[in-house]
Design an enzyme around this catalytic site. Structure first.
Site, PDB file in Angstrom:
ATOM      1  N   TYR A  63       0.313 -17.998 -11.429  1.00 64.63           N
ATOM      2  CA  TYR A  63      -0.548 -16.920 -11.857  1.00 64.63           C
ATOM      3  C   TYR A  63      -2.122 -17.483 -11.808  1.00 64.63           C
ATOM      4  CZ  TYR A  63       3.184 -13.659 -12.072  1.00 64.63           C
ATOM      5  OH  TYR A  63       4.144 -12.491 -11.743  1.00 64.63           O
ATOM      6  N   GLN A  97       1.412  -0.106  -6.737  1.00 68.39           N
ATOM      7  CA  GLN A  97       2.242  -0.739  -7.578  1.00 68.39           C
ATOM      8  C   GLN A  97       1.825  -2.577  -7.692  1.00 68.39           C
ATOM      9  OE1 GLN A  97       6.199  -1.115  -5.254  1.00 68.39           O
ATOM     10  NE2 GLN A  97       4.494   0.670  -4.394  1.00 68.39           N
ATOM     11  N   ASN A  98       0.611  -2.144  -6.995  1.00 62.17           N
ATOM     12  CA  ASN A  98      -0.458  -3.821  -7.498  1.00 62.17           C
ATOM     13  C   ASN A  98      -0.759  -3.995  -8.528  1.00 62.17           C
ATOM     14  OD1 ASN A  98       0.331  -4.063  -4.126  1.00 62.17           O
ATOM     15  ND2 ASN A  98      -1.903  -2.937  -3.775  1.00 62.17           N
ATOM     16  N   HIS A 125       2.930  -1.943 -12.210  1.00 58.06           N
ATOM     17  CA  HIS A 125       3.812  -3.261 -12.548  1.00 58.06           C
ATOM     18  C   HIS A 125       2.174  -4.256 -12.913  1.00 58.06           C
ATOM     19  CE1 HIS A 125       6.715  -2.650  -9.007  1.00 58.06           C
ATOM     20  NE2 HIS A 125       7.084  -2.029 -10.505  1.00 58.06           N
ATOM     21  N   CYS A 133       0.974 -10.671 -25.108  1.00 59.15           N
ATOM     22  CA  CYS A 133       2.375 -11.475 -26.051  1.00 59.15           C
ATOM     23  C   CYS A 133       3.575 -11.643 -25.793  1.00 59.15           C
ATOM     24  CB  CYS A 133       1.662 -10.861 -27.280  1.00 59.15           C
ATOM     25  SG  CYS A 133       3.222 -12.461 -28.551  1.00 59.15           S
ATOM     26  N   CYS A 136       4.628  -9.771 -29.256  1.00 64.38           N
ATOM     27  CA  CYS A 136       4.482  -8.597 -30.221  1.00 64.38           C
ATOM     28  C   CYS A 136       3.343  -7.453 -28.928  1.00 64.38           C
ATOM     29  CB  CYS A 136       3.334  -8.649 -31.215  1.00 64.38           C
ATOM     30  SG  CYS A 136       1.733  -9.580 -30.764  1.00 64.38           S
ATOM     31  N   GLY A 197       1.312   1.325   2.514  1.00 68.27           N
ATOM     32  CA  GLY A 197       1.437  -0.152   2.852  1.00 68.27           C
ATOM     33  C   GLY A 197       2.452  -0.751   0.950  1.00 68.27           C
TER      34      GLY A 197
HETATM   35  P1  NAD Z   1       6.094  -5.452  -0.426  1.00 69.43           P
HETATM   36  O1  NAD Z   1       4.804  -7.082  -0.424  1.00 69.43           O
HETATM   37  O2  NAD Z   1       7.668  -5.426  -0.431  1.00 69.43           O
HETATM   38  O3  NAD Z   1       5.092  -4.816   0.910  1.00 69.43           O
HETATM   39  C1  NAD Z   1       4.177  -4.854   0.996  1.00 69.43           C
HETATM   40  C2  NAD Z   1       4.264  -3.794   2.833  1.00 69.43           C
HETATM   41  O4  NAD Z   1       2.790  -3.525   2.973  1.00 69.43           O
HETATM   42  C3  NAD Z   1       5.941  -4.128   3.795  1.00 69.43           C
HETATM   43  O5  NAD Z   1       5.875  -3.124   3.829  1.00 69.43           O
HETATM   44  C4  NAD Z   1       4.626  -4.263   4.751  1.00 69.43           C
HETATM   45  O6  NAD Z   1       5.464  -3.518   6.070  1.00 69.43           O
HETATM   46  C5  NAD Z   1       3.206  -3.658   4.717  1.00 69.43           C
HETATM   47  N1  NAD Z   1       1.639  -4.185   5.009  1.00 69.43           N
HETATM   48  C6  NAD Z   1       1.980  -4.776   5.733  1.00 69.43           C
HETATM   49  N2  NAD Z   1       0.134  -4.971   6.193  1.00 69.43           N
HETATM   50  C7  NAD Z   1      -0.104  -3.385   6.163  1.00 69.43           C
HETATM   51  C8  NAD Z   1      -1.557  -3.290   5.971  1.00 69.43           C
HETATM   52  N3  NAD Z   1      -2.101  -4.137   6.631  1.00 69.43           N
HETATM   53  N4  NAD Z   1      -2.025  -1.951   6.088  1.00 69.43           N
HETATM   54  C9  NAD Z   1      -0.583  -0.978   5.624  1.00 69.43           C
HETATM   55  N5  NAD Z   1       0.903  -1.790   5.741  1.00 69.43           N
HETATM   56  C10 NAD Z   1       0.632  -3.040   5.391  1.00 69.43           C
HETATM   57  O7  NAD Z   1       4.632  -4.803  -1.125  1.00 69.43           O
HETATM   58  P2  NAD Z   1       5.728  -3.622  -2.059  1.00 69.43           P
HETATM   59  O8  NAD Z   1       6.173  -2.856  -1.938  1.00 69.43           O
HETATM   60  O9  NAD Z   1       4.102  -3.126  -2.637  1.00 69.43           O
HETATM   61  O10 NAD Z   1       6.454  -4.188  -3.596  1.00 69.43           O
HETATM   62  C11 NAD Z   1       6.310  -5.847  -3.858  1.00 69.43           C
HETATM   63  C12 NAD Z   1       6.351  -5.916  -5.428  1.00 69.43           C
HETATM   64  O11 NAD Z   1       4.618  -7.159  -5.055  1.00 69.43           O
HETATM   65  C13 NAD Z   1       4.927  -5.139  -6.119  1.00 69.43           C
HETATM   66  O12 NAD Z   1       5.889  -4.625  -7.448  1.00 69.43           O
HETATM   67  C14 NAD Z   1       4.132  -5.187  -6.204  1.00 69.43           C
HETATM   68  O13 NAD Z   1       3.707  -5.243  -7.855  1.00 69.43           O
HETATM   69  C15 NAD Z   1       3.865  -6.475  -6.267  1.00 69.43           C
HETATM   70  N6  NAD Z   1       2.604  -7.499  -4.810  1.00 69.43           N
HETATM   71  C16 NAD Z   1       1.694  -6.971  -5.232  1.00 69.43           C
HETATM   72  C17 NAD Z   1       0.419  -7.293  -5.176  1.00 69.43           C
HETATM   73  C18 NAD Z   1      -0.644  -7.206  -5.037  1.00 69.43           C
HETATM   74  O14 NAD Z   1      -1.331  -6.281  -6.386  1.00 69.43           O
HETATM   75  N7  NAD Z   1      -1.922  -6.831  -4.755  1.00 69.43           N
HETATM   76  C19 NAD Z   1       0.515  -8.565  -3.690  1.00 69.43           C
HETATM   77  C20 NAD Z   1       1.359  -9.056  -3.497  1.00 69.43           C
HETATM   78  C21 NAD Z   1       3.089  -8.505  -4.189  1.00 69.43           C
HETATM   79 ZN    ZN Z   2       1.982 -11.831 -29.986  1.00 72.75          ZN
END
Ligand code: NAD
Ligand code: ZN
Length: 251
Positions: A63, A97-98, A125, A133, A136, A197
């Site tokens: 991380y 989800q990012n 997410h 924590c 807690c 995406g």
């Molecule tokens: P994923 O990595 O599973 O899929 C990414 C998707 O984005 C693919 O379908 C791909 O074809 C598409 N893609 C790639 N380049 C693109 C672009 N330039 N424009 C549009 N689409 C594009 O990601 P997900 O579906 O978000 O699920 C994975 C999990 O990973 C989530 O739970 C998330 O929390 C986490 N994650 C987050 C980040 C972030 O915060 N940026 C990065 C990686 C993973």
């Molecule tokens: Zn605590």
């Protein structure tokens, strides 16, 4: 194919579901796909509660690395166009989800001196820039790397002394209940769900689009590749977020 600008113009309530792909052009690696992080690392070693129990230093190192990478990234034209869209229309909810806070940064930039709240994302997410924590409810913002030199140097909770962990939802963990309910409430009300995406394989996020569809709304997908959500989509646009989102919302 139905006309996308007509769908957008007619939609009263719009839900926007974004995944790692929207941040790819900001330089944040996606998990899946050719450049995906999971091709080099095993998620079950790094992003699960069991991994943290087994080896919290390793998980924190991972991380620290991701925090540092993401801290160097800025919102792109797609994040910015969505923020403007959410500020300009009354019923838009960005659900992400990012964990990278790039929607939040874009919302603040776009709002300027106005209230950024309508463009702030619902984070399914969590955020990589918060610690929480492991025992807690304590949480805190943290953009700095943590000291992983020994087990004793890892950060601890100010309230109960347990280990702090990143405030992100790991594999096998439940989403925060209130957040999920809000997401599905919006999905059920929406006349349009824009899916940008996301690979559509991580539940329950994938069901958000199907919920909008099942309640009579349209789904527009933007992704360079076909996904399981392509079947649910009213219209699928094969392209990147930066290439397509601004154009779509301006049309
Ligand atoms: P994923 O990595 O599973 O899929 C990414 C998707 O984005 C693919 O379908 C791909 O074809 C598409 N893609 C790639 N380049 C693109 C672009 N330039 N424009 C549009 N689409 C594009 O990601 P997900 O579906 O978000 O699920 C994975 C999990 O990973 C989530 O739970 C998330 O929390 C986490 N994650 C987050 C980040 C972030 O915060 N940026 C990065 C990686 C993973
Ligand atoms: Zn605590």
């Amino acid at each position: 194919m139905r006309d996308t600008s007509a769908i957008i113009a007619a939609a009263r309530t719009v839900v926007v579901l974004t995944g790692a792909g929207i941040s790819a052009e900001s330089g944040v690696p996606t998990f899946r796909g050719p450049q995906g992080l999971w091709r080099k690392f095993r998620p079950e070693d790094l992003a699960t509660p069991e991994a943290f129990e087994r080896d919290p230093r390793l998980v924190w190192e991972w991380y620290n690395f991701r925090r540092q990478c993401i801290a160097e990234c800025a919102p792109n034209a797609a994040h910015r166009a969505l923020a403007r869209f959410a500020l300009a229309r009354p019923h838009v909810r960005i659900i992400t989800q990012n964990v990278d806070e790039l929607h939040t940064d874009a919302a603040r930039d776009a709002a300027g001196t106005r209230d950024a709240a309508p463009a702030m994302p619902l984070e399914l997410h969590g955020s990589i820039f918060r610690d929480r924590c492991s025992m807690c409810a304590f949480q805190r913002e943290n953009r700095a790397p943590v000291d992983t030199s020994s087990l004793a140097s890892l950060p601890r909770c100010e309230e109960c002394g347990a280990l702090l962990r990143p405030d992100v939802v790991w594999f096998g963990e439940r989403l925060v209940p209130g957040v999920l309910e809000e997401a599905f409430e919006w999905a059920g009300l929406a006349d349009l769900c824009l899916v940008i995406g996301t690979s559509g394989v991580v539940e329950p996020a994938a069901s958000i689009a199907s919920t909008t569809r099942a309640t009579g709304g349209a789904v527009i997908e933007i992704n360079p590749e076909e996904t399981p959500l392509t079947r649910v989509a009213t219209v699928s646009i094969r392209g990147t977020a930066v290439g397509e989102v601004g154009r779509l919302l301006a049309s």
